[in-house]
Design a protein around this motif. Sequence first.
Motif, PDB file in Angstrom:
ATOM      1  N   ILE A  78      15.848  47.357  59.502  1.00  0.00           N
ATOM      2  CA  ILE A  78      16.082  46.501  58.328  1.00  0.00           C
ATOM      3  C   ILE A  78      17.100  47.152  57.388  1.00  0.00           C
ATOM      4  O   ILE A  78      18.000  46.487  56.862  1.00  0.00           O
ATOM      5  N   LYS A  79      16.990  48.474  57.212  1.00  0.00           N
ATOM      6  CA  LYS A  79      17.988  49.176  56.361  1.00  0.00           C
ATOM      7  C   LYS A  79      19.376  49.058  56.959  1.00  0.00           C
ATOM      8  O   LYS A  79      20.359  48.825  56.252  1.00  0.00           O
ATOM      9  N   TRP A  80      19.454  49.191  58.280  1.00  0.00           N
ATOM     10  CA  TRP A  80      20.755  49.133  58.950  1.00  0.00           C
ATOM     11  C   TRP A  80      21.378  47.740  58.796  1.00  0.00           C
ATOM     12  O   TRP A  80      22.553  47.605  58.445  1.00  0.00           O
ATOM     13  N   ILE A  81      20.572  46.706  58.986  1.00  0.00           N
ATOM     14  CA  ILE A  81      21.065  45.332  58.849  1.00  0.00           C
ATOM     15  C   ILE A  81      21.485  45.060  57.407  1.00  0.00           C
ATOM     16  O   ILE A  81      22.560  44.497  57.145  1.00  0.00           O
ATOM     17  N   THR A  82      20.666  45.480  56.448  1.00  0.00           N
ATOM     18  CA  THR A  82      20.978  45.258  55.032  1.00  0.00           C
ATOM     19  C   THR A  82      22.246  46.006  54.634  1.00  0.00           C
ATOM     20  O   THR A  82      23.132  45.443  53.973  1.00  0.00           O
ATOM     21  N   GLY A  83      22.330  47.272  55.053  1.00  0.00           N
ATOM     22  CA  GLY A  83      23.523  48.074  54.733  1.00  0.00           C
ATOM     23  C   GLY A  83      24.770  47.460  55.353  1.00  0.00           C
ATOM     24  O   GLY A  83      25.818  47.353  54.698  1.00  0.00           O
ATOM     25  N   GLY A  84      24.680  47.032  56.586  1.00  0.00           N
ATOM     26  CA  GLY A  84      25.831  46.409  57.253  1.00  0.00           C
ATOM     27  C   GLY A  84      26.242  45.130  56.560  1.00  0.00           C
ATOM     28  O   GLY A  84      27.438  44.843  56.394  1.00  0.00           O
ATOM     29  N   GLY A  85      25.259  44.350  56.121  1.00  0.00           N
ATOM     30  CA  GLY A  85      25.553  43.110  55.402  1.00  0.00           C
ATOM     31  C   GLY A  85      26.263  43.379  54.092  1.00  0.00           C
ATOM     32  O   GLY A  85      27.224  42.682  53.740  1.00  0.00           O
ATOM     33  N   ILE A  86      25.796  44.414  53.389  1.00  0.00           N
ATOM     34  CA  ILE A  86      26.428  44.751  52.101  1.00  0.00           C
ATOM     35  C   ILE A  86      27.867  45.219  52.324  1.00  0.00           C
ATOM     36  O   ILE A  86      28.789  44.796  51.618  1.00  0.00           O
ATOM     37  N   VAL A  87      28.064  46.058  53.334  1.00  0.00           N
ATOM     38  CA  VAL A  87      29.423  46.540  53.630  1.00  0.00           C
ATOM     39  C   VAL A  87      30.331  45.363  54.010  1.00  0.00           C
ATOM     40  O   VAL A  87      31.464  45.253  53.532  1.00  0.00           O
ATOM     41  N   ALA A  88      29.834  44.456  54.848  1.00  0.00           N
ATOM     42  CA  ALA A  88      30.635  43.298  55.252  1.00  0.00           C
ATOM     43  C   ALA A  88      30.949  42.411  54.052  1.00  0.00           C
ATOM     44  O   ALA A  88      32.076  41.924  53.889  1.00  0.00           O
ATOM     45  N   PHE A  89      29.981  42.237  53.147  1.00  0.00           N
ATOM     46  CA  PHE A  89      30.202  41.427  51.953  1.00  0.00           C
ATOM     47  C   PHE A  89      31.279  42.057  51.065  1.00  0.00           C
ATOM     48  O   PHE A  89      32.216  41.391  50.611  1.00  0.00           O
TER      49      PHE A  89
END
Length: 150
Positions: free
Chosen positions: A12-23
């Motif tokens: 979940i941290k990895w998905i959230t972090g990746g989403g924030i970076v992509a945003f």
Amino acid sequence: MQEKNVSRRGFIKWITGGGIVAFLASVFFPVVKFIIPPESGEANVSQVKLPFGRAEIEAEAKKSKTFKFGRSLGIIVATPEGELKALAAACTHLDCTVQHRPDLGIIWCSCHNGRYDLNGNNISGPPPKPLEQYIVNEVGDEIFVARETS
Ligand code: FES
């Protein structure tokens, strides 16, 4: 059991972090592209063909016309002797666009009353140096303006 929770939390941290970076990338990439000017192929123009001829210049009330010279402006003037003079149109004081004043026989900058003769020499006012003079070649009805090569 404990191991499964950690791995789920890590995912979940990895998905959230990746989403924030992509945003953030999607927001800042266009901003950075906007701020950095694109390279222009027109920067080192040494000659241009004017999109008008002598007749159009002489038909103007000010006996002059401006033209694009690469990324800057030039001005071409028909003198009372029938000569064509082409100069950089950006005043050497603070870059205002100059104009021909046939009534005074000068090139004039309205921003701070800078004055140049028809060869681009600064004759009064604040301009610190002459306007760049270009070479004019008339070939039939076409006019070519070139930068002097030194
Ligand atoms: S910008 Fe031309 S005189 Fe000041």
